[in-house]
Design an enzyme around this catalytic site. Structure first.
Site, short mmCIF file in Angstrom:
data_model
loop_
_atom_site.label_atom_id
_atom_site.label_comp_id
_atom_site.label_asym_id
_atom_site.label_seq_id
_atom_site.Cartn_x
_atom_site.Cartn_y
_atom_site.Cartn_z
N HIS A 1 0.83 -1.21 0.00
CA HIS A 1 0.00 0.00 0.00
C HIS A 1 0.85 1.25 0.00
O HIS A 1 2.05 1.20 0.31
CB HIS A 1 -0.88 0.00 1.25
N THR B 1 0.72 4.58 2.03
CA THR B 1 0.07 5.24 3.17
C THR B 1 -0.21 6.70 2.81
O THR B 1 0.66 7.39 2.29
CB THR B 1 0.98 5.21 4.41
N HIS C 1 5.03 6.75 -1.29
CA HIS C 1 5.81 5.56 -1.63
C HIS C 1 5.07 4.29 -1.23
O HIS C 1 4.12 4.35 -0.44
CB HIS C 1 7.16 5.60 -0.90
N THR D 1 6.18 0.74 0.55
CA THR D 1 7.26 -0.04 1.16
C THR D 1 7.22 -1.45 0.60
O THR D 1 6.20 -2.14 0.71
CB THR D 1 7.09 -0.09 2.70
P1 A2P Z 1 5.11 3.10 5.23
O1 A2P Z 1 3.93 3.89 4.79
O2 A2P Z 1 6.39 3.78 4.94
O3 A2P Z 1 5.12 1.71 4.68
P2 A2P Z 1 3.94 -0.41 11.05
O4 A2P Z 1 3.78 -1.74 10.38
O5 A2P Z 1 5.36 -0.01 11.27
O6 A2P Z 1 3.20 -0.31 12.30
O7 A2P Z 1 3.32 0.67 10.04
C1 A2P Z 1 2.14 0.47 9.34
C2 A2P Z 1 2.10 1.41 8.17
O8 A2P Z 1 2.02 2.78 8.59
C3 A2P Z 1 3.31 1.33 7.29
O9 A2P Z 1 2.86 1.41 5.97
C4 A2P Z 1 4.16 2.48 7.71
O10 A2P Z 1 5.10 3.02 6.84
C5 A2P Z 1 3.15 3.49 8.15
N1 A2P Z 1 3.69 4.26 9.27
C6 A2P Z 1 4.08 3.78 10.46
N2 A2P Z 1 4.46 4.78 11.28
C7 A2P Z 1 4.32 5.93 10.59
C8 A2P Z 1 4.56 7.30 10.86
N3 A2P Z 1 5.02 7.71 12.05
N4 A2P Z 1 4.32 8.20 9.88
C9 A2P Z 1 3.86 7.81 8.69
N5 A2P Z 1 3.61 6.53 8.37
C10 A2P Z 1 3.84 5.60 9.29
#
Ligand code: A2P
Length: 216
Positions: free
Chosen positions: A69, A71, A147, A149
């Site tokens: 996804h 975010t 982006h 991940t």
């Molecule tokens: P990303 O969007 O870069 O993939 P996690 O599995 O670490 O709990 O995170 C769940 C999702 O939320 C992931 O997609 C992650 O990053 C995003 N995410 C986690 N923490 C943050 C943050 N502080 N700011 C923005 N996005 C975040």
């Protein structure tokens, strides 16, 4: 906590259709396989942490779980600043559950993360919240951080992917082009030092995604 607040998700974002997810995972796998075979990449392998005498194989270096996804807003079940306002906004309410097309313009890799840079349309930008991290100390336009991940090194949280992307964009903004290393089938591959590699896609990868939320 009111019932409504309790329903705030972990995050909102665009979730790739499974066919698109499969395609992108295939592309990422091919990219890593190509890197592992490149002399230029081997030359810089010391950028990657290694365990004992084992040579790093990037093909096995990155892991991800859960749906691919992009975010838009990390809400942390309402604990993140602006989460409630975002969830309640008209554009979010109206777009929720709708399909869009995501356009990927580059793949990037660092010793921490593997990601795809997403080029947002004007319409998609309506769903992009103002992001202090994106704006801090740079004049990168909104949405720069967008982006997907694709994987993280062991012990690295996915939130790092956006941080790594912003660092790359800041380097580019400072006039660093990166060292063009090789012309791959998908496009030119550049090295930015410190284990940072960027593949600019000659043809963007485009596929369907659903605007929704993840509750965990
Ligand atoms: P990303 O969007 O870069 O993939 P996690 O599995 O670490 O709990 O995170 C769940 C999702 O939320 C992931 O997609 C992650 O990053 C995003 N995410 C986690 N923490 C943050 C943050 N502080 N700011 C923005 N996005 C975040």
């Amino acid at each position: 906590v009111s019932l409504e607040d309790a329903y705030l998700p972990f995050y909102f974002g665009w979730f790739l259709r499974h066919t698109f997810q499969d395609e992108l995972e295939g592309v990422a796998k091919g990219f890593l396989k190509t890197l592992d075979s490149l002399e230029a990449f081997k030359k810089h392998l010391s950028d990657f942490p290694r365990e004992g005498e084992d040579v790093v194989k990037v093909e096995q270096y990155f892991q991800h779980t859960g749906p691919l996804h992009c975010t838009t807003k990390f809400c942390d079940y309402g604990k993140a600043a602006g989460a409630k306002e975002y969830a309640k906004s008209q554009v979010v309410q109206q777009s929720y559950g709708s399909m869009t097309e995501l356009k990927l313009q580059a793949l990037f890799l660092t010793p921490r993360t593997l990601g795809a840079r997403v080029a947002l349309t004007q319409e998609q930008l309506q769903l992009w919240p103002s992001d202090p991290k994106e704006e801090a100390g740079s004049n990168l336009p909104p949405g720069s951080r967008a982006h997907i991940t694709l994987g993280c090194a062991q012990g690295v949280e996915p939130v790092q992917t956006g941080v790594d992307l912003l660092q790359i964009l800041q380097l580019q903004q400072q006039g660093q082009e990166g060292e063009k290393v090789e012309d791959l089938e998908l496009g030119p591959l550049s090295y930015y030092g410190n284990g940072i590699w960027v593949l600019s896609l000659r043809e963007p990868i485009i596929g369907p995604a659903l605007f929704s939320s993840f509750h965990g």
